[in-house]
Design an enzyme around this catalytic site. Structure first.
Site, PDB file in Angstrom:
ATOM      1  N   ASP A   1      59.422 124.899   1.242  1.00 44.98           N
ATOM      2  CA  ASP A   1      58.934 124.402  -0.046  1.00 44.98           C
ATOM      3  C   ASP A   1      57.977 123.252   0.232  1.00 44.98           C
ATOM      4  OD1 ASP A   1      58.515 123.160  -2.449  1.00 44.98           O
ATOM      5  OD2 ASP A   1      60.636 122.966  -2.988  1.00 44.98           O
TER       6      ASP A   1
ATOM      7  N   TYR B   1      48.605 137.562 -23.818  1.00 44.31           N
ATOM      8  CA  TYR B   1      49.854 137.999 -23.183  1.00 44.31           C
ATOM      9  C   TYR B   1      49.512 138.943 -22.042  1.00 44.31           C
ATOM     10  CZ  TYR B   1      54.350 136.445 -24.734  1.00 44.31           C
ATOM     11  OH  TYR B   1      55.473 135.701 -24.896  1.00 44.31           O
TER      12      TYR B   1
ATOM     13  N   ARG C   1      49.382 122.309 -13.690  1.00 47.75           N
ATOM     14  CA  ARG C   1      50.829 122.397 -13.478  1.00 47.75           C
ATOM     15  C   ARG C   1      51.233 123.862 -13.349  1.00 47.75           C
ATOM     16  NH1 ARG C   1      52.066 117.405 -14.314  1.00 47.75           N
ATOM     17  NH2 ARG C   1      54.126 117.768 -13.462  1.00 47.75           N
TER      18      ARG C   1
ATOM     19  N   THR D   1      54.328 123.811  -5.651  1.00 49.80           N
ATOM     20  CA  THR D   1      53.706 123.521  -6.937  1.00 49.80           C
ATOM     21  C   THR D   1      52.206 123.465  -6.699  1.00 49.80           C
ATOM     22  OG1 THR D   1      53.919 121.172  -6.457  1.00 49.80           O
ATOM     23  CG2 THR D   1      55.618 122.136  -7.844  1.00 49.80           C
TER      24      THR D   1
ATOM     25  N   LYS E   1      50.495 118.824  -7.435  1.00 50.48           N
ATOM     26  CA  LYS E   1      50.731 117.555  -6.732  1.00 50.48           C
ATOM     27  C   LYS E   1      49.537 117.276  -5.825  1.00 50.48           C
ATOM     28  CE  LYS E   1      55.653 118.105  -7.495  1.00 50.48           C
ATOM     29  NZ  LYS E   1      57.007 118.288  -6.911  1.00 50.48           N
TER      30      LYS E   1
ATOM     31  N   GLU F   1      52.129 140.245 -19.595  1.00 56.10           N
ATOM     32  CA  GLU F   1      53.359 140.588 -18.854  1.00 56.10           C
ATOM     33  C   GLU F   1      53.083 141.689 -17.846  1.00 56.10           C
ATOM     34  OE1 GLU F   1      56.619 141.536 -21.412  1.00 56.10           O
ATOM     35  OE2 GLU F   1      57.064 139.434 -21.809  1.00 56.10           O
TER      36      GLU F   1
HETATM   37  C1  LIG Z   1      58.140 118.796  -7.485  1.00 55.56           C
HETATM   38  C2  LIG Z   1      58.949 119.666  -6.620  1.00 55.56           C
HETATM   39  C3  LIG Z   1      59.452 120.893  -7.090  1.00 55.56           C
HETATM   40  C4  LIG Z   1      59.480 121.299  -8.548  1.00 55.56           C
HETATM   41  O1  LIG Z   1      58.362 121.341  -9.252  1.00 55.56           O
HETATM   42  P1  LIG Z   1      58.329 121.381 -10.868  1.00 55.56           P
HETATM   43  O2  LIG Z   1      56.969 121.956 -11.089  1.00 55.56           O
HETATM   44  O3  LIG Z   1      58.518 119.996 -11.330  1.00 55.56           O
HETATM   45  O4  LIG Z   1      59.401 122.303 -11.332  1.00 55.56           O
HETATM   46  C5  LIG Z   1      60.083 121.719  -6.188  1.00 55.56           C
HETATM   47  N1  LIG Z   1      60.235 121.351  -4.908  1.00 55.56           N
HETATM   48  C6  LIG Z   1      59.815 120.179  -4.432  1.00 55.56           C
HETATM   49  C7  LIG Z   1      60.024 119.836  -2.993  1.00 55.56           C
HETATM   50  C8  LIG Z   1      59.165 119.286  -5.271  1.00 55.56           C
HETATM   51  O5  LIG Z   1      58.785 118.094  -4.819  1.00 55.56           O
END
Ligand SMILES: *Cc1c(COP(=O)(O)O)cnc(C)c1O
Length: 416
Positions: free
Chosen positions: A195, A49, A230, A221, A224, A51
């Site tokens: 994003d 933990y 993750r 993220t 990807k 925090e």
């Molecule tokens: C995949 C994605 C997210 C969210 O990611 P998670 O880890 O699945 O919550 C946010 N913004 C965009 C543009 C994405 O493609």
């Protein structure tokens, strides 16, 4: 050992492993992490933990966790040239909500690309908490070109005066002009959140422009095209650092997932290498090659092609629904997802498009010529949609094809 204590779960993991090895993974948001990332993620860090933040924790015993989190932050900061990085968000969705809560109050207006036109749920779509907590305005793409129409976005922004403008996509095959978004944000006095979840690996490898210079906050993220575990990063200039950190913890979360953060540190080491740069550029080359071949077979691509890692096939040109095509491809071992196309007249559970991307196949070492073979198998599937025997023959070819591209070794195998 798992295989003795819980053969049932062990067997299921092995089945999934075999599935990942023997299928062509074209979901553009998926990838394969290295064995080193996997090892860090599956370590004793899951037991701790932590925090708070380095040097400001609520529990004792942080001699090592502080060092790990600082290392992950420093490496991510180097890769993305970000003055401040928060590495604790459990996922991209939480990272986005934290960014909005750092810059705006519930009830304020946020403005993002609408989901069916290629945006993400968390850009204010109505079923997402982001669309309930905030007043959400959505902008479309231009339905003549399927591209961003910056004049139109500016007009919608002037009308609605959002507190936050969001630039980012989940199904947009072209480059994003972040500077144009900055100009719009400035014209209406909005914060700009970029994003880059889908394109983070391309940005890290220099194959797509970075929004870091122009954005107030950048979220992504890590799992990807960036090819980490993750998780997510929230990056910003120093002036927003405190607000961002507070919004992630204690705003959205409790204890951070230190095992994930150690995996992020490893992934950021990888993302800073020359070979990752080559990888990022190869992802784009492969997407272009795959798109050109598919066009030769008569497939229609939304926007007519791609600048990044993904393609959106408009299956109306073949008179096939997106769901039917994605299901048939899955039976053949080619894994994609059905997806809306801009201004889609079909319902969202059976949309007109299929979304495919090249981050995962590029990790397996595939090159442009291999994309030709994949295009051929996709085309064969479309031509034999009702013929299950033919699809199963394609499936055989898919498995043989995959056997030429071994995966990064995983734990279960290395245990044996
Ligand atoms: C995949 C994605 C997210 C969210 O990611 P998670 O880890 O699945 O919550 C946010 N913004 C965009 C543009 C994405 O493609």
């Amino acid at each position: 050992m798992l295989k003795y204590y819980d053969p049932q779960v062990n067997e299921l993991i092995k089945q999934e492993e075999a599935r990942q090895a023997s299928t062509i993974r074209l979901i553009p948001s998926e990838n394969y992490v290295s064995q080193n990332v996997m090892q860090a993620t599956g370590s004793c860090l899951t037991n701790k933990y932590a925090e708070g933040y380095p040097n400001k924790r609520y529990y004792e015993g942080q001699q090592v966790t502080d060092l790990i989190e600082d290392l992950a932050k420093q490496r991510a900061g180097d890769v993305f040239r970000a003055p401040h990085v928060n590495v604790q968000s459990y996922s991209g969705s939480i990272a986005n909500m934290a960014a909005y809560l750092a810059l705006a109050d519930p009830g304020d207006t946020i403005m993002g690309l609408s989901l069916p036109d290629g945006g993400h749920l968390t850009h204010g779509w109505k079923v997402s908490a982001t669309g309930k907590v905030f007043k959400s305005v959505q902008y479309p793409v231009n339905y003549d070109t399927d591209l961003f129409d910056y004049d139109q976005i500016a007009e919608i922004a002037k009308e609605n005066k959002p507190k936050i403008l969001i630039a980012g996509t989940s199904a947009y095959p072209r480059k994003i002009d972040f500077k144009a978004f900055r100009k719009i944000a400035d014209e209406v006095g909005a914060y700009l959140v970029c994003d880059i979840a889908h394109i983070a690996g391309l940005v890290a490898g220099g194959a797509h422009e970075s929004p870091m210079e122009v954005a107030d906050v950048v979220t992504t993220t890590t799992h990807k095209s960036l090819r980490g575990p993750r998780g997510a990063l929230v990056m910003c200039r120093e002036e927003f650092a405190k607000a961002i950190d507070k919004a992630v913890f204690p705003g959205m979360q409790g204890g951070p997932h230190m095992h994930t953060i150690s995996g992020i540190a490893v992934a950021m080491k990888e993302a800073g290498t020359e070979s990752f740069k080559e990888y990022a550029h190869q992802v784009v080359k492969n997407a272009k090659a795959l798109g050109e071949k598919l066009q030769e077979y008569g497939f229609k691509l939304v926007t007519g092609g791609t600048d990044n890692h993904l393609l959106l096939l408009d299956m109306r040109s073949k008179n096939i629904s997106g769901k039917k095509m994605a299901k048939a491809l899955d039976r053949a071992g080619i894994v994609t997802n059905c997806n809306t196309v801009p201004n889609d007249p079909a319902p969202p559970f059976n949309p007109s498009g299929v979304r495919i991307g090249t981050p995962a196949v590029t990790t397996r070492g595939m090159k442009e010529s291999d994309m030709g073979e994949i295009a051929e198998m996709i085309n064969d599937t479309a031509d034999n949609l009702e013929d299950l025997q033919a699809i199963d023959r394609i499936g055989k070819r898919v498995r043989f094809f995959c056997s030429r591209f071994p995966l990064p070794k995983s734990f279960i195998h290395s245990e044996e």
